[in-house]
Design an enzyme around this catalytic site. Structure first.
Site, PDB file in Angstrom:
ATOM      1  N   ASP A   1      -2.589  -1.431  10.086  1.00  0.00           N
ATOM      2  CA  ASP A   1      -2.660  -1.523   8.622  1.00  0.00           C
ATOM      3  C   ASP A   1      -3.240  -2.843   8.121  1.00  0.00           C
ATOM      4  O   ASP A   1      -3.614  -2.943   6.948  1.00  0.00           O
ATOM      5  CB  ASP A   1      -1.254  -1.359   8.013  1.00  0.00           C
ATOM      6  CG  ASP A   1      -0.790   0.092   7.977  1.00  0.00           C
ATOM      7  OD1 ASP A   1      -1.626   0.996   8.145  1.00  0.00           O
ATOM      8  OD2 ASP A   1       0.420   0.306   7.795  1.00  0.00           O
TER       9      ASP A   1
ATOM     10  N   LYS B   1       0.847  -1.193   0.000  1.00  0.00           N
ATOM     11  CA  LYS B   1       0.000   0.000   0.000  1.00  0.00           C
ATOM     12  C   LYS B   1       0.881   1.240   0.000  1.00  0.00           C
ATOM     13  O   LYS B   1       2.057   1.218   0.396  1.00  0.00           O
ATOM     14  CB  LYS B   1      -0.943   0.024   1.209  1.00  0.00           C
ATOM     15  CG  LYS B   1      -0.271   0.194   2.582  1.00  0.00           C
ATOM     16  CD  LYS B   1       0.004   1.635   2.974  1.00  0.00           C
ATOM     17  CE  LYS B   1       0.809   1.715   4.271  1.00  0.00           C
ATOM     18  NZ  LYS B   1       1.323   3.071   4.566  1.00  0.00           N
TER      19      LYS B   1
END
Length: 299
Positions: A138, A11
């Site tokens: 996350d 990401k």
């Protein structure tokens, strides 16, 4: 023997703001998170014994097994659902380590998804995401994938439209940045500006790539860039070679630039790499794209 292969995608943070420090020591954030098509490759096999066996292409990555997020994710799933058999996991590491790109978190997410399939647990992604926050802020996003607004400590997620097609140049210089250290040195009271995240969301809804890139910003740069000027240098090189904008991801040190044309991104990659090598800096350089779908899918 049943097995699953997964691609665990990295990401980036299109925008990252830190709102305040919470009483529990965590920080309240507001971010636009985006999956990119740069991935680790994982193979999962059920074992007849109860052991969790993990092998990694990069031995430097493995470190302390008990603290490895893949191992912790497998252990969590076994304990939570009383799974008696073990699992053998092979990891080919492609995402730069300690790069601000959720490399460990996405591997943990892939582990949870794979074990859900291997052991036919029937859990929804939402159920897995609720569990995943125990492993790190996350990890729920890495299960969800795509584009999302992240709030709270990063675990409160709302899907967003994917940005328009673009090419990404991602450069990770050979430095290690501690997220905890960055947060400890972040002066919220001294921040002169904050990312226009609401404006970025409007641009995403409009399919306006320039509206997105114009608003790319990361308040953690105020700490990491000051400590490591090479980050500023790389951003300038990208901007000078055609990037619409360039910004650091997470707490760093990776920097990504957004390009319209792949040829321009690849030419910039060669320029940045060669320029850094002349200074004795061997960076990890990747050209990739936004990934618009679920993060982990059978390869």
């Amino acid at each position: 023997m049943e097995k699953r292969n997964y691609r665990a995608r990295a990401k980036i943070n299109l925008a990252l703001d830190v709102c305040r420090r919470l009483e529990n020591g965590y920080h309240e954030v507001k971010m636009v998170m985006q999956t990119v098509d740069l991935y680790d490759e994982l193979e999962f096999k059920i074992r007849n014994d109860p052991d969790i066996i993990l092998s990694v292409s990069s031995k430097d990555y493995l470190g302390d097994l008990e603290n490895n997020l893949i191992f912790r994710a497998a252990k969590l799933m076994k304990h939570q659902f009383d799974i008696q058999s073990g699992v053998e996991i092979k990891l080919k590491k492609n995402i730069p380590v300690a790069a601000g790109m959720a490399g460990g978190s996405t591997d943990a997410a892939a582990t949870m998804l794979a074990m859900n399939e291997l052991y036919e647990l029937g859990l929804s992604k939402e159920q897995l995401m609720d569990m995943a926050v125990r492993l790190g802020a996350d990890v729920p996003f890495c299960i969800m994938g795509g584009t999302a607004l992240a709030e709270g400590i990063g675990e409160q997620l709302a899907p967003l439209p994917a940005p328009p097609e673009a090419v990404l140049l991602i450069v990770k210089p050979p430095i290690m940045v501690s997220t905890q250290w960055v947060y400890e040195h972040l002066r919220l009271d001294a921040l002169e500006r904050h990312p226009d995240i609401d404006g970025m969301i409007t641009a995403l809804n409009q399919g306006n790539l320039k509206g997105v890139t114009d608003r790319m910003e990361n308040v953690m740069e105020t700490v990491t860039e000051r400590e490591y000027p090479i980050i500023t240098d790389i951003k300038k090189m990208m901007l000078g070679n055609g990037a619409m904008n360039a910004v650091m991801s997470g707490s760093g040190p990776s920097i990504f630039g957004v390009f319209i044309e792949e040829d321009a991104a690849r030419a910039a990659a060669v320029y940045v790499n060669q320029t850094l090598l002349t200074k004795g800096i061997d960076a990890q350089v990747n050209v990739t794209r936004f990934y618009k779908h679920a993060l982990n899918q059978d390869s």
